[in-house]
Design a protein around this motif. Sequence first.
Motif, mmCIF file in Angstrom:
data_model
loop_
_atom_site.group_PDB
_atom_site.id
_atom_site.type_symbol
_atom_site.label_atom_id
_atom_site.label_comp_id
_atom_site.label_asym_id
_atom_site.label_seq_id
_atom_site.Cartn_x
_atom_site.Cartn_y
_atom_site.Cartn_z
ATOM 1 N N LEU A 170 3.389 9.697 0.676
ATOM 2 C CA LEU A 170 1.906 10.227 0.388
ATOM 3 C C LEU A 170 1.112 9.861 1.759
ATOM 4 C CD1 LEU A 170 -0.560 11.752 -0.859
ATOM 5 C CD2 LEU A 170 -1.125 9.576 -2.086
ATOM 6 N N ALA A 171 1.385 8.568 2.240
ATOM 7 C CA ALA A 171 0.816 7.818 3.426
ATOM 8 C C ALA A 171 1.172 8.725 4.535
ATOM 9 C CB ALA A 171 1.283 6.497 3.698
ATOM 10 N N GLN A 172 2.500 9.080 4.880
ATOM 11 C CA GLN A 172 2.663 10.066 5.900
ATOM 12 C C GLN A 172 2.452 11.368 5.968
ATOM 13 O OE1 GLN A 172 7.080 10.082 5.237
ATOM 14 N NE2 GLN A 172 7.393 8.208 6.429
ATOM 15 N N ALA A 173 2.078 12.038 4.640
ATOM 16 C CA ALA A 173 1.359 13.268 4.480
ATOM 17 C C ALA A 173 -0.167 13.335 4.966
ATOM 18 C CB ALA A 173 1.850 13.974 3.160
ATOM 19 N N LEU A 174 -0.627 12.214 4.330
ATOM 20 C CA LEU A 174 -2.085 12.059 4.882
ATOM 21 C C LEU A 174 -2.349 11.657 6.152
ATOM 22 C CD1 LEU A 174 -3.286 10.661 1.372
ATOM 23 C CD2 LEU A 174 -3.569 12.887 2.346
ATOM 24 N N GLY A 175 -1.349 10.828 6.838
ATOM 25 C CA GLY A 175 -1.642 10.241 8.053
ATOM 26 C C GLY A 175 -2.249 8.820 8.142
ATOM 27 N N VAL A 176 -1.975 8.138 6.805
ATOM 28 C CA VAL A 176 -2.794 6.949 6.776
ATOM 29 C C VAL A 176 -1.435 6.223 6.748
ATOM 30 C CG1 VAL A 176 -4.881 7.833 5.910
ATOM 31 C CG2 VAL A 176 -3.048 7.103 4.264
ATOM 32 N N ARG A 177 -1.760 4.631 6.890
ATOM 33 C CA ARG A 177 -0.866 3.718 6.221
ATOM 34 C C ARG A 177 -0.590 3.370 4.768
ATOM 35 N NH1 ARG A 177 -2.247 -1.005 10.849
ATOM 36 N NH2 ARG A 177 -1.864 0.288 12.547
ATOM 37 N N SER A 178 0.408 3.002 4.370
ATOM 38 C CA SER A 178 0.595 2.657 2.805
ATOM 39 C C SER A 178 -0.211 1.688 2.355
ATOM 40 C CB SER A 178 2.313 1.906 2.799
ATOM 41 O OG SER A 178 3.022 3.100 2.937
ATOM 42 N N SER A 179 -0.516 0.469 3.376
ATOM 43 C CA SER A 179 -1.500 -0.322 3.025
ATOM 44 C C SER A 179 -3.102 0.260 2.864
ATOM 45 C CB SER A 179 -1.311 -1.590 4.314
ATOM 46 O OG SER A 179 -1.983 -1.051 5.516
ATOM 47 N N THR A 180 -3.301 1.178 3.433
ATOM 48 C CA THR A 180 -4.491 1.919 3.157
ATOM 49 C C THR A 180 -4.607 2.284 1.864
ATOM 50 O OG1 THR A 180 -4.792 2.315 5.562
ATOM 51 C CG2 THR A 180 -6.196 3.772 4.080
ATOM 52 N N LEU A 181 -3.457 2.813 1.465
ATOM 53 C CA LEU A 181 -3.583 3.557 0.017
ATOM 54 C C LEU A 181 -3.618 2.279 -0.957
ATOM 55 C CD1 LEU A 181 -0.846 6.417 0.260
ATOM 56 C CD2 LEU A 181 -3.327 6.725 -0.142
ATOM 57 N N ARG A 182 -2.960 1.281 -0.841
ATOM 58 C CA ARG A 182 -2.945 0.154 -1.525
ATOM 59 C C ARG A 182 -4.485 -0.517 -1.703
ATOM 60 N NH1 ARG A 182 2.130 -0.514 0.527
ATOM 61 N NH2 ARG A 182 1.554 -2.135 2.327
ATOM 62 N N PHE A 183 -5.270 -0.511 -0.424
ATOM 63 C CA PHE A 183 -6.546 -0.960 -0.550
ATOM 64 C C PHE A 183 -7.540 -0.006 -1.039
ATOM 65 C CE2 PHE A 183 -10.619 -0.600 1.870
ATOM 66 C CZ PHE A 183 -11.126 -1.994 1.484
ATOM 67 N N TRP A 184 -7.108 1.263 -0.931
ATOM 68 C CA TRP A 184 -7.998 2.368 -1.850
ATOM 69 C C TRP A 184 -7.823 2.077 -3.165
ATOM 70 C CZ3 TRP A 184 -6.707 7.318 1.544
ATOM 71 C CH2 TRP A 184 -7.335 7.181 2.731
ATOM 72 N N GLU A 185 -6.714 1.838 -3.593
ATOM 73 C CA GLU A 185 -6.354 1.448 -5.194
ATOM 74 C C GLU A 185 -7.213 0.190 -5.472
ATOM 75 O OE1 GLU A 185 -2.701 0.686 -8.072
ATOM 76 O OE2 GLU A 185 -2.032 0.642 -6.190
ATOM 77 N N GLU A 186 -7.021 -0.930 -4.720
ATOM 78 C CA GLU A 186 -7.892 -1.962 -4.925
ATOM 79 C C GLU A 186 -9.180 -1.616 -5.201
ATOM 80 O OE1 GLU A 186 -7.034 -5.015 -2.007
ATOM 81 O OE2 GLU A 186 -4.824 -4.898 -2.437
ATOM 82 N N GLU A 187 -9.701 -0.794 -4.254
ATOM 83 C CA GLU A 187 -11.180 -0.481 -4.395
ATOM 84 C C GLU A 187 -11.682 0.497 -5.733
ATOM 85 O OE1 GLU A 187 -13.771 -1.631 -2.523
ATOM 86 O OE2 GLU A 187 -12.426 -3.301 -1.880
ATOM 87 N N GLY A 188 -10.568 1.084 -6.194
ATOM 88 C CA GLY A 188 -10.861 2.056 -7.358
ATOM 89 C C GLY A 188 -10.949 3.508 -6.791
ATOM 90 N N LEU A 189 -10.702 3.721 -5.521
ATOM 91 C CA LEU A 189 -10.944 5.076 -4.902
ATOM 92 C C LEU A 189 -9.701 6.118 -5.469
ATOM 93 C CD1 LEU A 189 -12.061 4.068 -1.671
ATOM 94 C CD2 LEU A 189 -13.427 4.548 -3.442
ATOM 95 N N VAL A 190 -8.351 5.404 -5.677
ATOM 96 C CA VAL A 190 -7.464 6.410 -5.878
ATOM 97 C C VAL A 190 -6.632 5.484 -7.000
ATOM 98 C CG1 VAL A 190 -5.180 7.216 -4.944
ATOM 99 C CG2 VAL A 190 -7.075 7.138 -3.707
ATOM 100 N N ARG A 191 -6.024 6.321 -7.926
ATOM 101 C CA ARG A 191 -5.461 5.477 -9.168
ATOM 102 C C ARG A 191 -4.045 6.283 -9.438
ATOM 103 N NH1 ARG A 191 -10.700 6.860 -10.603
ATOM 104 N NH2 ARG A 191 -11.986 4.993 -10.858
ATOM 105 N N PRO A 192 -2.964 5.580 -8.714
ATOM 106 C CA PRO A 192 -1.767 5.871 -8.958
ATOM 107 C C PRO A 192 -1.112 5.371 -10.229
ATOM 108 C CG PRO A 192 -1.536 4.019 -7.418
ATOM 109 C CD PRO A 192 -3.094 4.411 -7.613
ATOM 110 N N GLU A 193 -0.186 6.058 -11.040
ATOM 111 C CA GLU A 193 0.692 5.530 -11.907
ATOM 112 C C GLU A 193 1.618 4.257 -11.671
ATOM 113 O OE1 GLU A 193 2.788 8.300 -14.207
ATOM 114 O OE2 GLU A 193 1.258 9.733 -14.164
ATOM 115 N N ARG A 194 1.834 3.609 -12.204
ATOM 116 C CA ARG A 194 2.900 2.485 -12.309
ATOM 117 C C ARG A 194 3.975 2.613 -13.046
ATOM 118 N NH1 ARG A 194 1.650 -1.441 -8.494
ATOM 119 N NH2 ARG A 194 -0.612 -1.509 -7.835
ATOM 120 N N VAL A 195 5.088 2.661 -12.657
ATOM 121 C CA VAL A 195 6.171 2.865 -13.339
ATOM 122 C C VAL A 195 7.502 1.925 -13.035
ATOM 123 C CG1 VAL A 195 6.036 5.640 -13.332
ATOM 124 C CG2 VAL A 195 7.270 4.557 -11.424
#
Length: 140
Positions: free
Chosen positions: A27-52
């Motif tokens: 997803l990070a590659q597809a969006l052109g962002v870093r994985s750490s950015t997606l983790r930050f967005w999750e911490e901020e409640g902006l994106v909610r992935p599932e945990r498996v």
Amino acid sequence: MRAQRALEGIRAEEDAQDDDFTTITHLAQALGVRSSTLRFWEEEGLVRPERVTTLRARRYGPAAIRAARVVVALRAGGYGVPAVREVMASLDGLVGPADARRILRDRLDRLAARSVALLRAGTDLAAVVDATRETPVRPE
């Protein structure tokens, strides 16, 4: 009508296959962002992935991917995290897109007002510069 669309969205997500999910790396590659950015967005409640799995690995389904795309677009448009959080909450809430449109319209109005103020300040500055050019400097 809105309730029916919401139910259809839930059913579509329930019917999603395992191949409808992606990893944080993809997803990070597809969006052109870093994985750490997606983790930050999750911490901020902006994106909610599932945990498996027992490792609690992130798995992004259709809803999380859509949310991430919206966040990317808003951040690219200059919206800060608090403003993005407000828009995302409004999209998740009962008011939905109407509230999100209001938030976005308010930001555009503030940007327009700031642009006008900057243009006026530029005009004033140009007048000052022109005035100093016309006034000869006297030697002491």
